[in-house]
Scaffold this active site. Structure first.
Site, PDB file in Angstrom:
ATOM      1  N   TYR A 157      -6.162 -12.176  16.163  1.00  0.00           N
ATOM      2  CA  TYR A 157      -7.106 -11.117  16.727  1.00  0.00           C
ATOM      3  C   TYR A 157      -6.256  -9.877  16.759  1.00  0.00           C
ATOM      4  O   TYR A 157      -5.820  -8.783  16.728  1.00  0.00           O
ATOM      5  CB  TYR A 157      -7.548 -11.834  17.788  1.00  0.00           C
ATOM      6  CG  TYR A 157      -8.769 -10.140  18.481  1.00  0.00           C
ATOM      7  CD1 TYR A 157      -9.512 -10.191  17.279  1.00  0.00           C
ATOM      8  CD2 TYR A 157      -8.422 -10.700  19.673  1.00  0.00           C
ATOM      9  CE1 TYR A 157     -10.619  -9.094  17.651  1.00  0.00           C
ATOM     10  CE2 TYR A 157      -9.119  -9.198  20.043  1.00  0.00           C
ATOM     11  CZ  TYR A 157     -10.160  -8.318  19.490  1.00  0.00           C
ATOM     12  OH  TYR A 157     -11.131  -7.678  19.979  1.00  0.00           O
ATOM     13  N   LYS A 161      -5.911  -6.433  15.317  1.00  0.00           N
ATOM     14  CA  LYS A 161      -5.454  -5.763  16.193  1.00  0.00           C
ATOM     15  C   LYS A 161      -4.938  -4.589  16.218  1.00  0.00           C
ATOM     16  O   LYS A 161      -4.703  -2.974  16.106  1.00  0.00           O
ATOM     17  CB  LYS A 161      -6.519  -6.076  17.230  1.00  0.00           C
ATOM     18  CG  LYS A 161      -8.046  -5.985  17.705  1.00  0.00           C
ATOM     19  CD  LYS A 161      -9.205  -5.348  16.247  1.00  0.00           C
ATOM     20  CE  LYS A 161     -10.990  -5.349  16.277  1.00  0.00           C
ATOM     21  NZ  LYS A 161     -11.161  -4.547  15.564  1.00  0.00           N
TER      22      LYS A 161
HETATM   23  N1  LIG Z   1     -17.076  -6.729  22.431  1.00  0.00           N
HETATM   24  C1  LIG Z   1     -16.246  -6.826  22.835  1.00  0.00           C
HETATM   25  O1  LIG Z   1     -15.844  -7.103  23.889  1.00  0.00           O
HETATM   26  C2  LIG Z   1     -15.037  -5.986  21.977  1.00  0.00           C
HETATM   27  C3  LIG Z   1     -13.845  -5.896  22.371  1.00  0.00           C
HETATM   28  C4  LIG Z   1     -12.835  -5.128  22.113  1.00  0.00           C
HETATM   29  C5  LIG Z   1     -13.192  -4.737  20.698  1.00  0.00           C
HETATM   30  N2  LIG Z   1     -14.265  -5.063  19.817  1.00  0.00           N
HETATM   31  C6  LIG Z   1     -14.380  -4.069  18.953  1.00  0.00           C
HETATM   32  O2  LIG Z   1     -15.042  -3.063  18.423  1.00  0.00           O
HETATM   33  C7  LIG Z   1     -15.572  -3.141  17.756  1.00  0.00           C
HETATM   34  C8  LIG Z   1     -17.500  -3.378  17.928  1.00  0.00           C
HETATM   35  O3  LIG Z   1     -17.668  -4.702  18.831  1.00  0.00           O
HETATM   36  P1  LIG Z   1     -19.403  -5.169  18.492  1.00  0.00           P
HETATM   37  O4  LIG Z   1     -19.351  -6.337  19.387  1.00  0.00           O
HETATM   38  O5  LIG Z   1     -20.010  -4.021  18.442  1.00  0.00           O
HETATM   39  O6  LIG Z   1     -18.924  -6.217  16.742  1.00  0.00           O
HETATM   40  P2  LIG Z   1     -20.156  -7.110  16.547  1.00  0.00           P
HETATM   41  O7  LIG Z   1     -21.956  -6.319  17.850  1.00  0.00           O
HETATM   42  O8  LIG Z   1     -19.974  -8.099  15.813  1.00  0.00           O
HETATM   43  O9  LIG Z   1     -20.913  -6.325  14.760  1.00  0.00           O
HETATM   44  C9  LIG Z   1     -19.368  -6.376  14.332  1.00  0.00           C
HETATM   45  C10 LIG Z   1     -20.041  -5.420  13.217  1.00  0.00           C
HETATM   46  O10 LIG Z   1     -19.799  -5.519  12.113  1.00  0.00           O
HETATM   47  C11 LIG Z   1     -20.637  -5.653  10.647  1.00  0.00           C
HETATM   48  N3  LIG Z   1     -19.300  -7.001   9.695  1.00  0.00           N
HETATM   49  C12 LIG Z   1     -18.734  -7.542  10.184  1.00  0.00           C
HETATM   50  N4  LIG Z   1     -18.354  -8.109   9.178  1.00  0.00           N
HETATM   51  C13 LIG Z   1     -18.292  -7.817   7.496  1.00  0.00           C
HETATM   52  C14 LIG Z   1     -17.463  -7.332   6.533  1.00  0.00           C
HETATM   53  N5  LIG Z   1     -16.587  -8.103   5.789  1.00  0.00           N
HETATM   54  N6  LIG Z   1     -18.242  -6.023   5.885  1.00  0.00           N
HETATM   55  C15 LIG Z   1     -18.985  -5.375   6.152  1.00  0.00           C
HETATM   56  N7  LIG Z   1     -19.935  -5.043   7.430  1.00  0.00           N
HETATM   57  C16 LIG Z   1     -19.085  -6.631   8.932  1.00  0.00           C
HETATM   58  C17 LIG Z   1     -21.438  -7.014  11.399  1.00  0.00           C
HETATM   59  O11 LIG Z   1     -22.597  -7.127  10.318  1.00  0.00           O
HETATM   60  P3  LIG Z   1     -22.533  -7.962   9.459  1.00  0.00           P
HETATM   61  O12 LIG Z   1     -23.023  -9.673  10.044  1.00  0.00           O
HETATM   62  O13 LIG Z   1     -24.166  -8.508   8.567  1.00  0.00           O
HETATM   63  O14 LIG Z   1     -21.952  -7.724   8.325  1.00  0.00           O
HETATM   64  C18 LIG Z   1     -21.529  -5.816  12.452  1.00  0.00           C
HETATM   65  O15 LIG Z   1     -22.829  -5.160  11.868  1.00  0.00           O
HETATM   66  C19 LIG Z   1     -15.259  -4.064  16.891  1.00  0.00           C
HETATM   67  O16 LIG Z   1     -14.254  -4.239  16.019  1.00  0.00           O
HETATM   68  C20 LIG Z   1     -14.644  -5.016  17.665  1.00  0.00           C
HETATM   69  O17 LIG Z   1     -13.846  -5.806  17.289  1.00  0.00           O
HETATM   70  C21 LIG Z   1     -15.128  -5.344  21.068  1.00  0.00           C
END
Ligand SMILES: NC(=O)c1ccc[n+]([C@@H]2O[C@H](COP(=O)([O-])OP(=O)(O)OC[C@H]3O[C@@H](n4cnc5c(N)ncnc54)[C@H](OP(=O)(O)O)[C@@H]3O)[C@@H](O)[C@H]2O)c1
Length: 239
Positions: A157, A161
């Site tokens: 991860y 990133k």
């Molecule tokens: N949550 C946290 O605490 C956190 C912390 C640091 C950074 N981030 C980053 O912030 C961003 C948003 O996080 P989040 O929590 O909103 O993520 P999330 O709720 O897990 O959403 C991930 C999204 O990506 C889509 N996705 C995954 N694989 C895909 C693929 N191969 N093709 C097209 N779409 C795809 C999913 O939809 P489908 O499954 O329908 O494809 C979903 O819409 C991410 O980059 C994450 O790594 C999050």
């Protein structure tokens, strides 16, 4: 000045159905943008479009960002539907805690790199020619705090990133003179239902809400941020 007027702008949000993606789509729509929603699950896309309630200014595109032809095709269809691409926000991503690196399956490494790094390469590769045709654009990639400091059992991860930061910087240099600005955000822990379930004893008030993170995206794509190119902006809240 940092609340952009996005009338006439077309924004593409990858990971649109995720926690951040949903808040971001709402924020972009509220500023007048047309928003193309990308994720894989068609039903989730339809539900999101319904919830957003601006059917004439949104369209869902069920695309696997791992499939080069599908991504290229999808961006072309977005341009056919809305007339161009001016903003790309890569909110796609995923996290998995793993075993120590020497016990990590090669498939798990590949999967982290694919969902976090390759996905950003794919969408930028397909969207940038359309931005160049439009005379410029804005790209905001979502990396993570973990990109800056590797953590045990999170090697794939953290590495994936960190690749997003490097890609952002490379793109920013390539587009210094083309009118395309490319920046990335490093969120700390987001306040999401999944994180609350995983960390029930944590103080959620210290986390970053998807809405607060969306505000930073809005700033980065605004005129007020016109001098910012190739930046990686920490957004940790009080975590
Ligand atoms: N949550 C946290 O605490 C956190 C912390 C640091 C950074 N981030 C980053 O912030 C961003 C948003 O996080 P989040 O929590 O909103 O993520 P999330 O709720 O897990 O959403 C991930 C999204 O990506 C889509 N996705 C995954 N694989 C895909 C693929 N191969 N093709 C097209 N779409 C795809 C999913 O939809 P489908 O499954 O329908 O494809 C979903 O819409 C991410 O980059 C994450 O790594 C999050």
């Amino acid at each position: 000045m940092n609340d952009p007027d996005l009338q006439e702008k077309v924004a593409v949000v990858t990971g649109a159905t995720g926690n951040l993606g949903r808040a971001l789509c709402r924020a972009l729509l509220d500023r007048g943008a047309k928003v193309a929603l990308i994720a894989r699950d068609n039903r989730a896309l339809e539900a999101l479009q319904e919830a957003l309630g601006a059917q004439d200014r949104t369209a869902g595109f069920a695309i696997d960002l791992g499939e080069a032809n599908a991504v290229q095709n999808g961006m072309d269809r977005i341009v056919e539907r809305f007339g161009g691409i001016h903003i790309l926000v890569n909110a796609v991503g995923g996290f998995r805690m793993g075993p120590p690196l020497h016990e990590t399956a090669v498939e798990d490494w590949d999967q982290m790199m694919a969902i976090n790094a390759r996905s950003v390469f794919m969408s930028c590769k397909a969207a940038i020619p359309h931005m160049l045709a439009a005379g410029g654009g804005q790209i905001v990639n979502i990396s993570a705090r973990a990109a800056r400091q590797g953590k045990g059992r999170m090697g794939p991860y953290c590495a994936s990133k960190a690749a997003v930061i490097a890609l952002t910087e490379s793109l920013a240099e390539e587009h210094r003179d083309t009118g395309i600005r490319v920046n990335c955000i490093l969120p700390g822990t987001l306040d999401t239902p999944q994180n609350r379930a995983a960390l029930p004893d944590a103080d959620y008030r210290c986390w970053v809400s998807p809405e607060a993170l969306s505000d930073v995206v809005l700033f980065l794509i605004s005129e007020a941020a016109r001098a910012i190119q190739g930046a990686s902006i920490p957004v940790y809240g009080r975590s």
